[in-house]
Design an enzyme around this catalytic site. Structure first.
Site, PDB file in Angstrom:
ATOM      1  N   LYS A  71      -7.117  11.672   1.249  1.00  0.00           N
ATOM      2  CA  LYS A  71      -7.863  11.857  -0.001  1.00  0.00           C
ATOM      3  C   LYS A  71      -8.813  10.694  -0.291  1.00  0.00           C
ATOM      4  CE  LYS A  71      -5.138  12.477  -3.413  1.00  0.00           C
ATOM      5  NZ  LYS A  71      -5.005  11.096  -3.900  1.00  0.00           N
ATOM      6  N   THR A  73      -9.891   8.451   1.854  1.00  0.00           N
ATOM      7  CA  THR A  73     -10.869   8.444   2.943  1.00  0.00           C
ATOM      8  C   THR A  73     -11.976   9.455   2.671  1.00  0.00           C
ATOM      9  OG1 THR A  73      -9.141   7.787   4.494  1.00  0.00           O
ATOM     10  CG2 THR A  73     -11.143   8.740   5.431  1.00  0.00           C
ATOM     11  N   ARG A  94      -8.687   3.746  -7.422  1.00  0.00           N
ATOM     12  CA  ARG A  94      -7.620   2.928  -8.001  1.00  0.00           C
ATOM     13  C   ARG A  94      -7.400   1.668  -7.172  1.00  0.00           C
ATOM     14  NH1 ARG A  94      -2.850   6.892  -7.682  1.00  0.00           N
ATOM     15  NH2 ARG A  94      -4.043   7.526  -5.858  1.00  0.00           N
ATOM     16  N   LYS A 105       3.846   3.059   2.523  1.00  0.00           N
ATOM     17  CA  LYS A 105       2.631   3.851   2.304  1.00  0.00           C
ATOM     18  C   LYS A 105       1.378   3.135   2.804  1.00  0.00           C
ATOM     19  CE  LYS A 105       0.276   6.430  -1.384  1.00  0.00           C
ATOM     20  NZ  LYS A 105      -1.044   5.794  -1.412  1.00  0.00           N
ATOM     21  N   ALA A 273       0.832   7.976  -9.618  1.00  0.00           N
ATOM     22  CA  ALA A 273       0.501   9.349  -9.993  1.00  0.00           C
ATOM     23  C   ALA A 273       1.730  10.205 -10.250  1.00  0.00           C
ATOM     24  CB  ALA A 273      -0.357   9.989  -8.908  1.00  0.00           C
ATOM     25  N   PHE A 301      -2.094  11.793  -5.432  1.00  0.00           N
ATOM     26  CA  PHE A 301      -1.272  12.847  -4.838  1.00  0.00           C
ATOM     27  C   PHE A 301      -1.956  14.210  -4.922  1.00  0.00           C
ATOM     28  CE2 PHE A 301       2.263   9.763  -5.970  1.00  0.00           C
ATOM     29  CZ  PHE A 301       2.354   9.254  -4.684  1.00  0.00           C
ATOM     30  N   PHE A 381      -9.230  17.278  12.485  1.00  0.00           N
ATOM     31  CA  PHE A 381      -8.430  16.628  13.528  1.00  0.00           C
ATOM     32  C   PHE A 381      -8.795  17.251  14.874  1.00  0.00           C
ATOM     33  CE2 PHE A 381      -6.039  15.121   9.980  1.00  0.00           C
ATOM     34  CZ  PHE A 381      -5.350  13.995  10.417  1.00  0.00           C
ATOM     35  N   TRP A 409     -13.580  10.183   8.637  1.00  0.00           N
ATOM     36  CA  TRP A 409     -12.721   9.158   9.238  1.00  0.00           C
ATOM     37  C   TRP A 409     -13.344   8.645  10.540  1.00  0.00           C
ATOM     38  CZ3 TRP A 409      -9.790   8.900  13.833  1.00  0.00           C
ATOM     39  CH2 TRP A 409      -8.848   7.842  13.884  1.00  0.00           C
TER      40      TRP A 409
END
Length: 556
Positions: A71, A73, A94, A105, A273, A301, A381, A409
């Site tokens: 998200k 990224t 954030r 994480k 979140a 999230f 991907f 990415w």
């Protein structure tokens, strides 16, 4: 491909003074924190108030899985994509917490070639905002116990003190503790505990206050506990709000940094979140809207948590009107929601994809409830097959959502141009008719039910005896008209993290309700939500290091 930190360390950053100039800000409008970081002065923010607002774009996602969604990224890559299309744009994110950075994480600066930099600084101490929050919070905590020790003129019942201490680390040993041991001179013994800093009400207030004096007023309303006869005691009763605000005088100013492609970025505030409301500061977002034609921001999230709170809390408090929503998904994550284990995600599996797509479908439906047009970003991907991608494209369009492939990415802004153009077209062709889900005048239980049934898809809501009692008490005290901040697992639409995909025929259990009178909402705890996370068996901290030249490794 190089690691995230290697890419960040190789970045050709511009001096932050130049980034500010791109936005029309002079050196007098910013306060430098070294060569590549700055804060926007409050005088500059006040001067911008009469300028028209740009368009606000929210980036949210499906319920997260171990397969990853990307998200942040996507938020950064979309911003760089818009910049490549010639748009004046700012991304608002954030601030990362040290707890997840050293836990499991990792940080929160994006990934691959879609990052905000300086990545190491942002993921570590940055400009000291989280330290200021920690100390403003703990100052009030210290004043509570000192007041009780010094005679307790306010008649505070120590058993009812709800204001715990905070620290910006994951440390399960501090969840429950006893303080004041050691005799008459060491304080009054009582049970308490620690939360992680990003769960602090001070953090929530930072992210919702629109000025220093508004922040002080909100601090004054924080309810820290109750008297022996059940009356609320506030920070104002302890005369703490002035000193707390002083500690936060710089933290309220938005932080200016840049993306790898030198696009301006505001990174400011970071409430959890699942525990809190999961959005960057209103000050940063509203300032960005005055400085750019397009502002990209994210909510934590999945859309059931982050987007709901963004709409019903942040937009409500800040009178924001989002123009579009981007919902991030991956084929891999959708297959995982369809029951495929992480080790088998590379294989094509149309049956699991169809089942897992129901999670994305629910989030598309939810965004539509708020009247905002949606664009689905498929984070690409190498293992995605044409058949799988086409299935997602077709199903999204059936639901009225546009779709674009995101390759940010691997390719940065160039890989975000298709998504950026799709978002621009959507804003142009589908005007937003934003509305909140519920009115605050509804009874507390009705507001909770609205979120649980309409956003989560629950059958109904079950309350513990303690929650029932607390709701009645808060209603009697005059707090019944506050909006709701649901604390729920991020991994499921339900309050049971094992129920992936789109669960049905379930109830949401509210086991506890907490008052955040300063922030201006009620926190409803469902499931096994921890306000102080723990570390895994092998924390990320074990792999993070620094060499004799000051080069950091292992941070991600």
């Amino acid at each position: 491909m190089p690691s995230d930190i290697e890419i960040a360390q190789a970045a050709k950053m511009k001096p932050i003074v130049e980034i500010a100039k791109q936005l029309g800000l002079s050196e007098d409008d910013i306060e430098l924190y070294g060569k590549y970081k700055a804060k926007i002065s409050m005088d500059a923010i006040k001067r911008l108030q009469d300028k028209p607002d740009g368009k606000l774009i929210l980036v949210t996602a499906i319920n997260p899985t171990p397969a990853g969604e990307g998200k942040t990224t996507t938020s950064v890559g979309l911003t760089d994509g818009l910049a490549k299309l010639g748009k004046k744009v700012i991304v608002c994110l954030r601030e990362p917490s040290l707890g997840p950075s050293f836990g499991v994480k990792g940080g929160a600066a994006g990934g691959g070639y879609a990052q905000v930099v300086p990545m190491e600084d942002i993921n570590l101490h940055f400009t000291g905002d989280l330290h200021a929050i920690t100390y403003a919070h703990n100052l009030l905590a210290a004043m509570i116990d000192n007041h009780i020790h010094q005679g307790n003129a306010l008649n505070i019942d120590p058993r009812t003190v709800v204001f715990r201490r905070v620290i910006d680390l994951n440390d399960r040993a501090l969840r429950k503790c006893v303080i004041g041991l050691g005799g008459r001179t060491e304080g009054v013994p009582r049970e308490t505990g620690f939360d992680i800093t990003v769960a602090s009400e001070v953090m929530a207030i930072l992210c919702l206050a629109d000025s220093l004096m508004d922040m002080k007023e909100r601090f004054s309303k924080i309810v820290i506990g109750y008297t022996y006869d059940g009356k609320p005691v506030t920070a104002a009763d302890l005369e703490a709000q002035g000193s707390m605000t002083l500690l936060m005088k710089d933290a309220i100013k938005p932080n200016l940094v840049q993306t790898l492609e030198n696009t301006p970025a505001f990174v400011h505030g970071g409430p959890f979140a699942n525990i809190a409301h999961g959005c960057n500061s209103l000050t940063a977002t509203k300032t960005a809207l005055k400085l750019a034609d397009y502002v990209v921001t994210e909510a934590g999230f999945g859309a059931d948590l982050g987007a709901e709170k963004f709409f019903d809390l942040k937009c409500r408090f800040g009178n924001l009107k989002p123009s579009a929503v981007v919902i991030v998904a991956t084929v891999r994550a959708l297959k995982m929601h369809g029951g495929v284990p992480k080790t088998e995600l590379a294989a094509e599996n149309m049956e699991a994809l169809a089942k897992g797509f129901e999670n994305l479908q629910k989030h598309i439906e939810n965004v539509a409830k708020y009247g905002v047009p949606a664009v689905v970003a498929i984070n690409a991907f190498p293992t995605d097959t044409e058949k799988e991608l086409q299935f997602v494209y077709d199903k999204c369009r059936e639901l009225g959502a546009e779709v674009a492939l995101s390759e940010v990415w691997a390719k940065g802004g160039e890989g975000g141009k298709e998504l950026a153009q799709k978002v621009l077209d959507t804003i142009e062709q589908k005007p937003s008719n934003f509305k909140v889900l519920y009115e605050t005048e509804l009874p507390i239980k009705d507001k909770i039910a609205k979120i649980a049934t309409e956003i989560y898809g629950a059958r109904g809501v079950v309350y513990t005896a303690e929650a029932e009692k607390t709701i009645a008490k808060f209603t009697e005290m005059g707090y019944g008209n506050l909006p709701i901040c649901m604390a729920k697992t991020q991994y499921s639409l339900s309050d049971d993290q094992t129920k992936i995909g789109r669960p049905r025929d379930f109830d949401i259990t509210v086991r506890e309700v907490r008052l955040s009178a300063g922030a201006g909402f009620l926190v409803c705890i469902t499931g096994a939500i921890m306000t102080m996370p723990g570390l895994p068996k092998r924390p990320a901290a074990c792999s993070i290091d620094i060499d004799e030249n000051g080069v950091i490794s292992g941070l991600f």
